[in-house]
Design a protein around this motif. Structure first.
Motif, mmCIF file in Angstrom:
data_model
loop_
_atom_site.group_PDB
_atom_site.id
_atom_site.type_symbol
_atom_site.label_atom_id
_atom_site.label_comp_id
_atom_site.label_asym_id
_atom_site.label_seq_id
_atom_site.Cartn_x
_atom_site.Cartn_y
_atom_site.Cartn_z
ATOM 1 N N VAL A 174 -45.653 -34.203 -18.925
ATOM 2 C CA VAL A 174 -44.307 -33.814 -19.357
ATOM 3 C C VAL A 174 -44.279 -33.870 -20.878
ATOM 4 O O VAL A 174 -44.377 -34.939 -21.466
ATOM 5 C CB VAL A 174 -43.240 -34.738 -18.738
ATOM 6 C CG1 VAL A 174 -41.872 -34.420 -19.300
ATOM 7 C CG2 VAL A 174 -43.261 -34.639 -17.229
ATOM 8 N N SER A 175 -44.172 -32.708 -21.495
ATOM 9 C CA SER A 175 -44.230 -32.629 -22.954
ATOM 10 C C SER A 175 -42.925 -32.148 -23.579
ATOM 11 O O SER A 175 -42.836 -32.018 -24.799
ATOM 12 C CB SER A 175 -45.365 -31.699 -23.378
ATOM 13 O OG SER A 175 -45.175 -30.426 -22.817
ATOM 14 N N SER A 176 -41.926 -31.877 -22.746
ATOM 15 C CA SER A 176 -40.621 -31.451 -23.267
ATOM 16 C C SER A 176 -39.565 -31.700 -22.199
ATOM 17 O O SER A 176 -39.873 -31.868 -21.025
ATOM 18 C CB SER A 176 -40.642 -29.963 -23.625
ATOM 19 O OG SER A 176 -40.737 -29.184 -22.449
ATOM 20 N N TYR A 177 -38.312 -31.704 -22.640
ATOM 21 C CA TYR A 177 -37.225 -31.852 -21.681
ATOM 22 C C TYR A 177 -37.097 -30.617 -20.800
ATOM 23 O O TYR A 177 -36.636 -30.710 -19.665
ATOM 24 C CB TYR A 177 -35.908 -32.136 -22.392
ATOM 25 C CG TYR A 177 -35.768 -33.572 -22.842
ATOM 26 C CD1 TYR A 177 -36.273 -34.620 -22.083
ATOM 27 C CD2 TYR A 177 -35.116 -33.887 -24.014
ATOM 28 C CE1 TYR A 177 -36.139 -35.930 -22.486
ATOM 29 C CE2 TYR A 177 -34.970 -35.195 -24.431
ATOM 30 C CZ TYR A 177 -35.487 -36.219 -23.659
ATOM 31 O OH TYR A 177 -35.350 -37.516 -24.072
ATOM 32 N N LYS A 178 -37.507 -29.478 -21.295
ATOM 33 C CA LYS A 178 -37.448 -28.256 -20.493
ATOM 34 C C LYS A 178 -38.343 -28.398 -19.255
ATOM 35 O O LYS A 178 -37.910 -28.097 -18.142
ATOM 36 C CB LYS A 178 -37.880 -27.054 -21.337
ATOM 37 C CG LYS A 178 -37.768 -25.740 -20.627
ATOM 38 C CD LYS A 178 -38.144 -24.586 -21.545
ATOM 39 C CE LYS A 178 -38.020 -23.263 -20.820
ATOM 40 N NZ LYS A 178 -38.375 -22.134 -21.671
ATOM 41 N N SER A 179 -39.569 -28.880 -19.447
ATOM 42 C CA SER A 179 -40.468 -29.052 -18.300
ATOM 43 C C SER A 179 -39.983 -30.185 -17.388
ATOM 44 O O SER A 179 -40.054 -30.086 -16.164
ATOM 45 C CB SER A 179 -41.900 -29.293 -18.750
ATOM 46 O OG SER A 179 -42.026 -30.506 -19.447
ATOM 47 N N LEU A 180 -39.463 -31.263 -17.965
ATOM 48 C CA LEU A 180 -38.948 -32.369 -17.159
ATOM 49 C C LEU A 180 -37.751 -31.928 -16.332
ATOM 50 O O LEU A 180 -37.665 -32.233 -15.134
ATOM 51 C CB LEU A 180 -38.565 -33.553 -18.056
ATOM 52 C CG LEU A 180 -37.974 -34.760 -17.334
ATOM 53 C CD1 LEU A 180 -38.949 -35.336 -16.325
ATOM 54 C CD2 LEU A 180 -37.543 -35.811 -18.343
ATOM 55 N N ARG A 233 -37.025 -28.942 -15.276
ATOM 56 C CA ARG A 233 -37.494 -28.044 -14.220
ATOM 57 C C ARG A 233 -38.025 -28.848 -13.024
ATOM 58 O O ARG A 233 -37.681 -28.575 -11.879
ATOM 59 C CB ARG A 233 -38.600 -27.130 -14.773
ATOM 60 C CG ARG A 233 -39.187 -26.176 -13.757
ATOM 61 C CD ARG A 233 -40.284 -25.299 -14.348
ATOM 62 N NE ARG A 233 -41.197 -25.958 -15.269
ATOM 63 C CZ ARG A 233 -42.230 -26.732 -14.898
ATOM 64 N NH1 ARG A 233 -42.458 -26.956 -13.636
ATOM 65 N NH2 ARG A 233 -43.020 -27.262 -15.812
ATOM 66 N N ILE A 234 -38.804 -29.889 -13.298
ATOM 67 C CA ILE A 234 -39.361 -30.727 -12.228
ATOM 68 C C ILE A 234 -38.253 -31.505 -11.529
ATOM 69 O O ILE A 234 -38.207 -31.577 -10.294
ATOM 70 C CB ILE A 234 -40.426 -31.683 -12.799
ATOM 71 C CG1 ILE A 234 -41.629 -30.896 -13.324
ATOM 72 C CG2 ILE A 234 -40.864 -32.682 -11.746
ATOM 73 C CD1 ILE A 234 -42.588 -31.718 -14.175
ATOM 74 N N LEU A 235 -37.345 -32.098 -12.315
ATOM 75 C CA LEU A 235 -36.259 -32.888 -11.723
ATOM 76 C C LEU A 235 -35.353 -32.028 -10.848
ATOM 77 O O LEU A 235 -34.901 -32.475 -9.783
ATOM 78 C CB LEU A 235 -35.448 -33.591 -12.813
ATOM 79 C CG LEU A 235 -36.147 -34.746 -13.535
ATOM 80 C CD1 LEU A 235 -35.268 -35.272 -14.668
ATOM 81 C CD2 LEU A 235 -36.525 -35.858 -12.579
ATOM 82 N N LYS A 236 -35.086 -30.791 -11.270
ATOM 83 C CA LYS A 236 -34.252 -29.897 -10.447
ATOM 84 C C LYS A 236 -34.903 -29.637 -9.098
ATOM 85 O O LYS A 236 -34.225 -29.598 -8.076
ATOM 86 C CB LYS A 236 -33.997 -28.583 -11.180
ATOM 87 C CG LYS A 236 -32.903 -28.680 -12.204
ATOM 88 C CD LYS A 236 -32.581 -27.325 -12.795
ATOM 89 C CE LYS A 236 -31.422 -27.462 -13.765
ATOM 90 N NZ LYS A 236 -31.001 -26.170 -14.299
ATOM 91 N N CYS A 237 -36.220 -29.472 -9.085
ATOM 92 C CA CYS A 237 -36.942 -29.261 -7.821
ATOM 93 C C CYS A 237 -36.859 -30.480 -6.910
ATOM 94 O O CYS A 237 -36.978 -30.363 -5.691
ATOM 95 C CB CYS A 237 -38.402 -28.920 -8.085
ATOM 96 S SG CYS A 237 -38.648 -27.310 -8.843
ATOM 97 N N LEU A 238 -36.638 -31.646 -7.498
ATOM 98 C CA LEU A 238 -36.535 -32.888 -6.729
ATOM 99 C C LEU A 238 -35.089 -33.208 -6.330
ATOM 100 O O LEU A 238 -34.821 -34.255 -5.758
ATOM 101 C CB LEU A 238 -37.112 -34.049 -7.541
ATOM 102 C CG LEU A 238 -38.602 -33.956 -7.847
ATOM 103 C CD1 LEU A 238 -39.002 -35.032 -8.854
ATOM 104 C CD2 LEU A 238 -39.414 -34.085 -6.571
ATOM 105 N N GLY A 239 -34.145 -32.323 -6.679
ATOM 106 C CA GLY A 239 -32.751 -32.523 -6.297
ATOM 107 C C GLY A 239 -31.876 -33.148 -7.369
ATOM 108 O O GLY A 239 -30.706 -33.446 -7.123
ATOM 109 N N TRP A 240 -32.404 -33.356 -8.564
ATOM 110 C CA TRP A 240 -31.612 -33.914 -9.659
ATOM 111 C C TRP A 240 -30.834 -32.800 -10.346
ATOM 112 O O TRP A 240 -31.314 -31.684 -10.459
ATOM 113 C CB TRP A 240 -32.513 -34.603 -10.684
ATOM 114 C CG TRP A 240 -33.141 -35.861 -10.176
ATOM 115 C CD1 TRP A 240 -34.333 -35.957 -9.516
ATOM 116 C CD2 TRP A 240 -32.619 -37.182 -10.264
ATOM 117 N NE1 TRP A 240 -34.580 -37.267 -9.195
ATOM 118 C CE2 TRP A 240 -33.543 -38.043 -9.646
ATOM 119 C CE3 TRP A 240 -31.464 -37.717 -10.810
ATOM 120 C CZ2 TRP A 240 -33.343 -39.411 -9.562
ATOM 121 C CZ3 TRP A 240 -31.262 -39.080 -10.730
ATOM 122 C CH2 TRP A 240 -32.195 -39.920 -10.111
#
Length: 124
Positions: free
Chosen positions: A55-61, A63-70
């Motif tokens: 995780v190198s940016s909030y954009k990538s984080l 994206r991942i968190l949204k896939c996990l339901g956040w």
């Protein structure tokens, strides 16, 4: 008052003020054979385990968190200097500094605890 509580060998706690450097690195304390203590700075990275993505940016984080339901949480008095995420199925809230350069190991471990088996913090 900010810092880290450290246990000495005799079990007494003491507060070490401002143990983090400007780059958001992690702090650790080790003791040598002479009984003196050293401080060493280590940089930590947050890794998304299923993809091995760092995780190198909030954009990538995000994206991942949204896939996990956040979801992004926009309400609150801290909206101007914090990014916050919540899950509808949980009472958990992830609060991160808006400036990614201030994203440090404390924030990383918060994400790891709230998403078990999905993220891992590693030394760089």
């Amino acid at each position: 008052m900010s810092g880290v509580w450290v246990f000495n060998k005799n079990g007494v706690m003491r507060l070490v003020e401002n143990p983090y450097n400007q780059s958001g690195g992690d702090w650790s304390e080790s003791s040598s054979s002479g009984g003196s203590q050293q401080q060493s700075m280590r940089r930590k990275i947050l890794v998304h385990l299923p993809t091995s993505e760092v995780v190198s940016s909030y954009k990538s984080l995000e994206r991942i968190l949204k896939c996990l339901g956040w979801e992004r949480y926009y309400n609150g008095d801290n909206a101007d200097h914090l990014l916050q995420f919540h899950k509808r199925t949980s009472i958990d809230l992830i609060s991160l500094p808006r400036d990614f350069s201030k994203f440090n190991s404390i924030h990383m471990y918060d994400i790891v605890v709230k998403n078990p088996n999905v993220f891992h913090v590693r030394d760089m």
